[in-house]
Scaffold this motif. Structure first.
Motif, PDB file in Angstrom:
ATOM      1  N   LEU A 134      -6.886  -2.423 -14.955  1.00  0.00           N
ATOM      2  CA  LEU A 134      -6.639  -1.471 -16.035  1.00  0.00           C
ATOM      3  C   LEU A 134      -6.035  -0.204 -15.443  1.00  0.00           C
ATOM      4  O   LEU A 134      -6.621   0.407 -14.544  1.00  0.00           O
ATOM      5  N   ILE A 135      -4.864   0.194 -15.948  1.00  0.00           N
ATOM      6  CA  ILE A 135      -4.179   1.397 -15.468  1.00  0.00           C
ATOM      7  C   ILE A 135      -4.044   2.371 -16.634  1.00  0.00           C
ATOM      8  O   ILE A 135      -3.412   2.054 -17.653  1.00  0.00           O
ATOM      9  N   ASN A 136      -4.647   3.560 -16.494  1.00  0.00           N
ATOM     10  CA  ASN A 136      -4.611   4.588 -17.530  1.00  0.00           C
ATOM     11  C   ASN A 136      -3.747   5.768 -17.082  1.00  0.00           C
ATOM     12  O   ASN A 136      -3.839   6.208 -15.932  1.00  0.00           O
ATOM     13  N   TYR A 137      -2.934   6.283 -18.016  1.00  0.00           N
ATOM     14  CA  TYR A 137      -2.160   7.500 -17.774  1.00  0.00           C
ATOM     15  C   TYR A 137      -2.611   8.537 -18.804  1.00  0.00           C
ATOM     16  O   TYR A 137      -2.473   8.313 -20.016  1.00  0.00           O
ATOM     17  N   ARG A 138      -3.143   9.688 -18.310  1.00  0.00           N
ATOM     18  CA  ARG A 138      -3.689  10.689 -19.223  1.00  0.00           C
ATOM     19  C   ARG A 138      -3.255  12.088 -18.808  1.00  0.00           C
ATOM     20  O   ARG A 138      -2.962  12.356 -17.644  1.00  0.00           O
ATOM     21  N   ILE A 183      -3.696  -4.427 -17.887  1.00  0.00           N
ATOM     22  CA  ILE A 183      -3.729  -3.565 -19.064  1.00  0.00           C
ATOM     23  C   ILE A 183      -3.203  -2.186 -18.673  1.00  0.00           C
ATOM     24  O   ILE A 183      -3.620  -1.622 -17.656  1.00  0.00           O
ATOM     25  N   LYS A 184      -2.301  -1.642 -19.485  1.00  0.00           N
ATOM     26  CA  LYS A 184      -1.787  -0.292 -19.257  1.00  0.00           C
ATOM     27  C   LYS A 184      -1.926   0.521 -20.538  1.00  0.00           C
ATOM     28  O   LYS A 184      -1.561   0.057 -21.623  1.00  0.00           O
ATOM     29  N   VAL A 185      -2.454   1.746 -20.397  1.00  0.00           N
ATOM     30  CA  VAL A 185      -2.697   2.613 -21.550  1.00  0.00           C
ATOM     31  C   VAL A 185      -2.045   3.961 -21.302  1.00  0.00           C
ATOM     32  O   VAL A 185      -2.377   4.669 -20.345  1.00  0.00           O
ATOM     33  N   ASN A 186      -1.121   4.344 -22.177  1.00  0.00           N
ATOM     34  CA  ASN A 186      -0.385   5.604 -22.070  1.00  0.00           C
ATOM     35  C   ASN A 186      -0.938   6.603 -23.082  1.00  0.00           C
ATOM     36  O   ASN A 186      -0.720   6.464 -24.290  1.00  0.00           O
ATOM     37  N   LEU A 187      -1.662   7.613 -22.572  1.00  0.00           N
ATOM     38  CA  LEU A 187      -2.195   8.697 -23.405  1.00  0.00           C
ATOM     39  C   LEU A 187      -1.674  10.044 -22.903  1.00  0.00           C
ATOM     40  O   LEU A 187      -2.390  11.044 -22.901  1.00  0.00           O
ATOM     41  N   LEU A 188      -0.411  10.080 -22.489  1.00  0.00           N
ATOM     42  CA  LEU A 188       0.182  11.294 -21.939  1.00  0.00           C
ATOM     43  C   LEU A 188       0.499  12.304 -23.033  1.00  0.00           C
ATOM     44  O   LEU A 188       0.589  11.971 -24.219  1.00  0.00           O
ATOM     45  N   GLY A 189       0.709  13.544 -22.613  1.00  0.00           N
ATOM     46  CA  GLY A 189       0.950  14.635 -23.545  1.00  0.00           C
ATOM     47  C   GLY A 189       2.296  14.557 -24.233  1.00  0.00           C
ATOM     48  O   GLY A 189       3.187  13.775 -23.869  1.00  0.00           O
ATOM     49  N   SER A 190       2.460  15.415 -25.219  1.00  0.00           N
ATOM     50  CA  SER A 190       3.614  15.357 -26.119  1.00  0.00           C
ATOM     51  C   SER A 190       4.923  15.801 -25.469  1.00  0.00           C
ATOM     52  O   SER A 190       5.978  15.721 -26.098  1.00  0.00           O
TER      53      SER A 190
END
Length: 385
Positions: free
Chosen positions: A150-154, A180-187
């Motif tokens: 699992l790779i998360n970007y925050r 699994i990759k999850v992109n929750l980066l800023g606007s």
């Protein structure tokens, strides 16, 4: 910082380009500062090892493990001008050349043969305001192993920055790997996320993505189903808001006999968002008995969004079964009215529908913290934090 343009997300077989879907040209930064913080977990399990290496060592290692792939000179009657990589990836060769220059080092993760670690390996990337960073991963799943990465970007919700990530996966005979990759980066972020995988005989590669953050997001995945009876499952959930851009490219090259590929996309577009999805099932010569299916379900919340969907099936073999379809629509006024009569505001009802659309992807993420972060991100997008 200096910028250059690269071409990414090429369709394997070019089409009439009035809508500009054959590829995408994007500006990328050089001289990255490498400011993202990485927190790793799950590496202390039996059968899991990792090491930091130079970029050239990582690329040479990945290429050496992809030696069995047959690179065709022609594909579907056209010269394969974009298939020049020894290890093919979704974003393509120009991105590989770029990230090899800007990434400081690389990581190799190995899952031993027959290993079945109980917990996922989690890589959490935390980007500060203005952070610019690049990362390269090589994941090797040994024969008959079963594992999850699992790779998360925050980042903070209003943060800006630049992220470039390349991931190459090699699955040995009978291996099963969930990535699994999850992109929750800023606007204000620009994100380029590239994935390539090689699946040997009877291997199963499951790739899930949640693309929710960033101002400009470019993502791609290319799976070489080199071995017979290999399987590839791609599930992607996305939400694009404001005037943000999402550009996607997914390809499975089914080379072995009796292979299976399945694409499932669930998306939501609102405000003035723009999205392009290219998804290609490519039945190569020798893939007799193979099947493939690609489906997309898109929810349009505003009439000002721009949605482009390019489902493609290429075929060099007669005994195959390929299917594709798309469902694109708006929220039902009857459904909204029904929910409002039950005491829910239109905003709450809309969020419920959006979460329901993305839940089929989110529920497959084996980490409560990540699931909670996804729910919080969606709430913030609708001003319900």
């Amino acid at each position: 910082m200096n910028e250059q343009d690269i071409r990414i997300n090429h369709l394997p077989c070019l089409t009439w380009n009035r809508l500009g879907v054959n590829h995408r040209s994007v500006p990328v930064k050089s001289g990255l500062e490498g400011a993202a913080k990485l927190m790793e977990s799950g590496l202390d399990q039996d059968g899991i090892t990792s090491e930091n290496v130079t970029v050239s060592e990582a690329e040479a290692y990945a290429d050496s493990l992809a030696h069995g792939i047959r690179r065709e000179k022609y594909v579907a009657g056209k010269t394969a001008i974009y298939m020049t990589q020894a290890f093919q990836t979704g974003l393509g060769g120009e991105f590989t050349d770029y990230i090899d220059k800007v990434a400081g080092d690389a990581s190799i993760y190995r899952v031993a043969a027959n290993a079945k670690p109980a917990k996922p390996v989690i890589l959490n990337y935390d980007f500060g305001a203005g952070a610019d960073d690049a990362a390269i991963h090589v994941i090797v799943a040994g024969e008959n192993s079963e594992s999850t990465f699992l790779i998360n970007y925050r980042s903070d919700a209003d943060a800006a920055g630049f992220s470039a990530v390349g991931t190459k996966v090699i699955l040995g005979k009978g291996a099963k790997l969930n990535l699994i990759k999850v992109n929750l980066l800023g606007s204000g972020f620009e994100q380029l996320d590239d994935t390539g995988a090689v699946a040997e005989e009877s291997a199963v590669f499951s790739f899930r993505q949640m693309e929710l953050g960033g101002a400009e997001t470019y993502s791609g995945c290319y799976v070489d189903q080199n071995g017979q009876k290999s399987e590839a499952y791609i599930d992607s959930g996305y939400m694009v808001s404001e005037d943000h851009t999402l550009d996607l490219n997914y390809v499975t090259a089914q080379r072995g006999k009796k292979t299976v590929s399945n694409f499932n996309f669930k998306g939501v577009l609102q405000d003035r968002a723009r999205k392009t999805l290219r998804d290609t099932i490519d039945f190569r010569n020798g893939s007799a008995g193979s099947v493939g299916d690609e489906q997309e379900d898109v929810l349009l919340l505003d009439p000002t969004v721009v949605n482009k969907s390019v489902p493609v099936i290429l075929c060099e073999e007669e005994d195959v079964d390929g299917r594709h379809g798309a469902s694109i629509g708006r929220l039902s006024e009857d459904m909204l009215y029904y929910l409002e009569t039950r005491g829910l505001s239109e905003k709450v009802a809309t969020v419920m529908m959006v979460r329901g659309r993305l839940h089929s992807i989110e529920r497959e993420i084996p980490d409560d913290e990540t699931q909670n972060a996804i729910d919080a991100f969606i709430s913030e997008q609708f001003g319900m934090d």
